[in-house]
Design a protein around this motif. Structure first.
Motif, PDB file in Angstrom:
ATOM      1  N   GLN A   1     -19.151  25.319   2.986  1.00 51.38           N
ATOM      2  CA  GLN A   1     -19.239  26.653   3.583  1.00 51.38           C
ATOM      3  C   GLN A   1     -20.356  27.460   2.925  1.00 51.38           C
ATOM      4  OE1 GLN A   1     -17.253  27.216   6.081  1.00 51.38           O
ATOM      5  NE2 GLN A   1     -17.541  29.387   6.503  1.00 51.38           N
ATOM      6  N   ILE A   2     -20.440  27.384   1.607  1.00 50.46           N
ATOM      7  CA  ILE A   2     -21.487  28.103   0.863  1.00 50.46           C
ATOM      8  C   ILE A   2     -22.856  27.518   1.191  1.00 50.46           C
ATOM      9  CG2 ILE A   2     -22.326  28.701  -1.450  1.00 50.46           C
ATOM     10  CD1 ILE A   2     -19.391  28.413  -2.398  1.00 50.46           C
ATOM     11  N   ASN A   3     -22.941  26.205   1.232  1.00 51.07           N
ATOM     12  CA  ASN A   3     -24.227  25.552   1.542  1.00 51.07           C
ATOM     13  C   ASN A   3     -24.749  25.975   2.914  1.00 51.07           C
ATOM     14  OD1 ASN A   3     -23.804  24.227  -0.869  1.00 51.07           O
ATOM     15  ND2 ASN A   3     -23.283  22.268   0.053  1.00 51.07           N
ATOM     16  N   ARG A   4     -23.851  26.042   3.899  1.00 51.57           N
ATOM     17  CA  ARG A   4     -24.271  26.459   5.245  1.00 51.57           C
ATOM     18  C   ARG A   4     -24.756  27.901   5.243  1.00 51.57           C
ATOM     19  NH1 ARG A   4     -19.748  23.491   6.852  1.00 51.57           N
ATOM     20  NH2 ARG A   4     -18.493  25.367   7.137  1.00 51.57           N
ATOM     21  N   GLY A   5     -24.040  28.751   4.501  1.00 51.82           N
ATOM     22  CA  GLY A   5     -24.456  30.152   4.436  1.00 51.82           C
ATOM     23  C   GLY A   5     -25.840  30.307   3.843  1.00 51.82           C
TER      24      GLY A   5
ATOM     25  N   PRO B   1     -27.899  14.655   6.190  1.00 54.47           N
ATOM     26  CA  PRO B   1     -28.119  14.739   7.633  1.00 54.47           C
ATOM     27  C   PRO B   1     -26.916  14.297   8.457  1.00 54.47           C
ATOM     28  CG  PRO B   1     -29.232  12.828   6.755  1.00 54.47           C
ATOM     29  CD  PRO B   1     -28.677  13.572   5.574  1.00 54.47           C
ATOM     30  N   LEU B   2     -25.918  13.695   7.801  1.00 54.18           N
ATOM     31  CA  LEU B   2     -24.719  13.259   8.516  1.00 54.18           C
ATOM     32  C   LEU B   2     -23.682  14.372   8.632  1.00 54.18           C
ATOM     33  CD1 LEU B   2     -24.272   9.713   6.906  1.00 54.18           C
ATOM     34  CD2 LEU B   2     -25.772  10.437   8.769  1.00 54.18           C
ATOM     35  N   ASP B   3     -23.954  15.514   8.020  1.00 54.98           N
ATOM     36  CA  ASP B   3     -23.060  16.669   8.083  1.00 54.98           C
ATOM     37  C   ASP B   3     -23.313  17.395   9.407  1.00 54.98           C
ATOM     38  OD1 ASP B   3     -21.838  19.182   7.847  1.00 54.98           O
ATOM     39  OD2 ASP B   3     -22.126  19.246   5.681  1.00 54.98           O
ATOM     40  N   LYS B   4     -22.438  17.198  10.379  1.00 60.65           N
ATOM     41  CA  LYS B   4     -22.642  17.770  11.709  1.00 60.65           C
ATOM     42  C   LYS B   4     -22.624  19.292  11.685  1.00 60.65           C
ATOM     43  CE  LYS B   4     -20.995  16.049  15.434  1.00 60.65           C
ATOM     44  NZ  LYS B   4     -20.106  15.556  16.512  1.00 60.65           N
ATOM     45  N   GLU B   5     -21.847  19.876  10.788  1.00 56.12           N
ATOM     46  CA  GLU B   5     -21.789  21.339  10.739  1.00 56.12           C
ATOM     47  C   GLU B   5     -23.103  21.921  10.221  1.00 56.12           C
ATOM     48  OE1 GLU B   5     -18.255  21.971   8.426  1.00 56.12           O
ATOM     49  OE2 GLU B   5     -17.004  22.110  10.222  1.00 56.12           O
ATOM     50  N   LEU B   6     -23.741  21.227   9.271  1.00 58.81           N
ATOM     51  CA  LEU B   6     -25.067  21.660   8.822  1.00 58.81           C
ATOM     52  C   LEU B   6     -26.082  21.512   9.949  1.00 58.81           C
ATOM     53  CD1 LEU B   6     -25.697  20.405   5.163  1.00 58.81           C
ATOM     54  CD2 LEU B   6     -25.648  22.764   5.987  1.00 58.81           C
ATOM     55  N   GLN B   7     -26.020  20.401  10.650  1.00 63.31           N
ATOM     56  CA  GLN B   7     -26.932  20.180  11.770  1.00 63.31           C
ATOM     57  C   GLN B   7     -26.735  21.256  12.840  1.00 63.31           C
ATOM     58  OE1 GLN B   7     -29.381  18.093  12.163  1.00 63.31           O
ATOM     59  NE2 GLN B   7     -28.978  16.074  11.316  1.00 63.31           N
ATOM     60  N   ALA B   8     -25.487  21.607  13.113  1.00 62.49           N
ATOM     61  CA  ALA B   8     -25.200  22.650  14.092  1.00 62.49           C
ATOM     62  C   ALA B   8     -25.739  23.998  13.629  1.00 62.49           C
ATOM     63  CB  ALA B   8     -23.695  22.736  14.339  1.00 62.49           C
ATOM     64  N   ALA B   9     -25.637  24.258  12.327  1.00 63.60           N
ATOM     65  CA  ALA B   9     -26.155  25.521  11.781  1.00 63.60           C
ATOM     66  C   ALA B   9     -27.670  25.599  11.935  1.00 63.60           C
ATOM     67  CB  ALA B   9     -25.760  25.655  10.315  1.00 63.60           C
ATOM     68  N   ILE B  10     -28.348  24.474  11.738  1.00 61.98           N
ATOM     69  CA  ILE B  10     -29.809  24.441  11.888  1.00 61.98           C
ATOM     70  C   ILE B  10     -30.205  24.758  13.331  1.00 61.98           C
ATOM     71  CG2 ILE B  10     -31.829  22.919  11.906  1.00 61.98           C
ATOM     72  CD1 ILE B  10     -30.566  21.479   9.482  1.00 61.98           C
TER      73      ILE B  10
END
Length: 264
Positions: A208-212, A229-238
């Motif tokens: 959560q912190i990393n995405r923020g 790159p396998l973190d879909k939530e990070l990819q979605a945030a990008i």
């Protein structure tokens, strides 16, 4: 937004085991998954003793290049290892990294210049990581004087503002973003990158912190990141942040990602 796939790193226990046991299948699987997830580069860090590092880097490069053609980011502070490894790559690599430390500038920058590499430049010198964005900017400005003198164009430099652990430095994210913003205004051709995971060390719900941080930094001018790159939530945030920053013409990338199920 360019992604540097972070997972082939010998500081990770399972990767270190694979390197020690020469488990090619494990490394190849990591490479393939990260490449398929859209990585612009795959970070390659052996994380082993300097005497062993050249052999381990060569082995990693051979395994990765046998299954993907994604360019590599050679992640080492060991000039000897870099000199040897750079002879084995199929495509010009990104070098990770130089800094304001004289030893790195003296020994690694010539490798970057000779081979026409892009390079990550850390906002630190031989003393420490500066505590203010103004001091970090001073360090980077000195580094850019050296890169320019060596014939490395600004658009081949990726500055890492160094987002430190927020649990011990609660202004860390703001300092990193201020560093990006100030340097972006002064050096518009320079790129920016960072590793996200340090910011959340020691705290719960780290993703959560990393995405923020990723979203804040992209707003400041971050245009690449070292991440999973396998973190879909990070990819979605990008994808979502690029949409909101006006970098997705006609919302095409967002719509394409939605059709692929990225936001499910």
């Amino acid at each position: 937004m360019k992604i540097i796939g972070e997972k082939i790193n010998g500081t990770r226990k399972r990767v270190a085991q694979a390197i020690a046991e020469r488990d090619a299948a494990f490394i190849q699987n990591l490479a393939q998954k990260q490449a398929e997830a859209g990585s612009a580069w795959l970070d390659v860090n052996a994380g082993t003793h300097p005497d062993q590092e050249p052999d381990d880097l060569i082995w990693l490069i051979e395994q990765i290049q046998s299954v993907v053609d994604t360019p590599l980011a050679l992640d080492s502070a060991n000039p000897k290892a870099l000199e040897i490894a750079i002879q084995a790559v199929d495509k010009t690599p990104l070098i990770n990294s130089i800094s304001g430390e004289p030893d790195r500038l003296e020994k690694i920058l010539p490798i970057v210049a000779t081979h026409g590499c892009e390079v990550i430049a850390l906002a630190m010198d031989e003393k420490k990581i500066p505590e203010t964005f103004e001091k970090r900017m001073e360090v980077v400005e000195r580094v850019l004087e050296h890169t320019r003198a060596a014939g490395v164009a600004d658009d081949k430099v990726y500055v890492d503002p160094l987002a430190m652990t927020i649990a011990t430095m609660n202004q860390s994210a703001l300092i990193a973003c201020d560093t990006i913003r100030a340097l972006h205004n002064k050096y518009p051709e320079v790129h920016f990158t960072m590793g996200l995971s340090n910011i959340s060390f020691g705290l719960p719900a780290r993703k959560q912190i990393n995405r923020g941080l990723l979203i804040l930094a992209m707003g400041a001018g971050l245009d690449s990141a070292i991440l999973d790159p396998l973190d879909k939530e990070l990819q979605a945030a990008i994808v979502t942040t690029e949409l909101l920053l006006g970098k997705d013409r006609h919302c095409m990338n967002y719509l394409k990602a939605s059709r692929k199920g990225l936001f499910e």
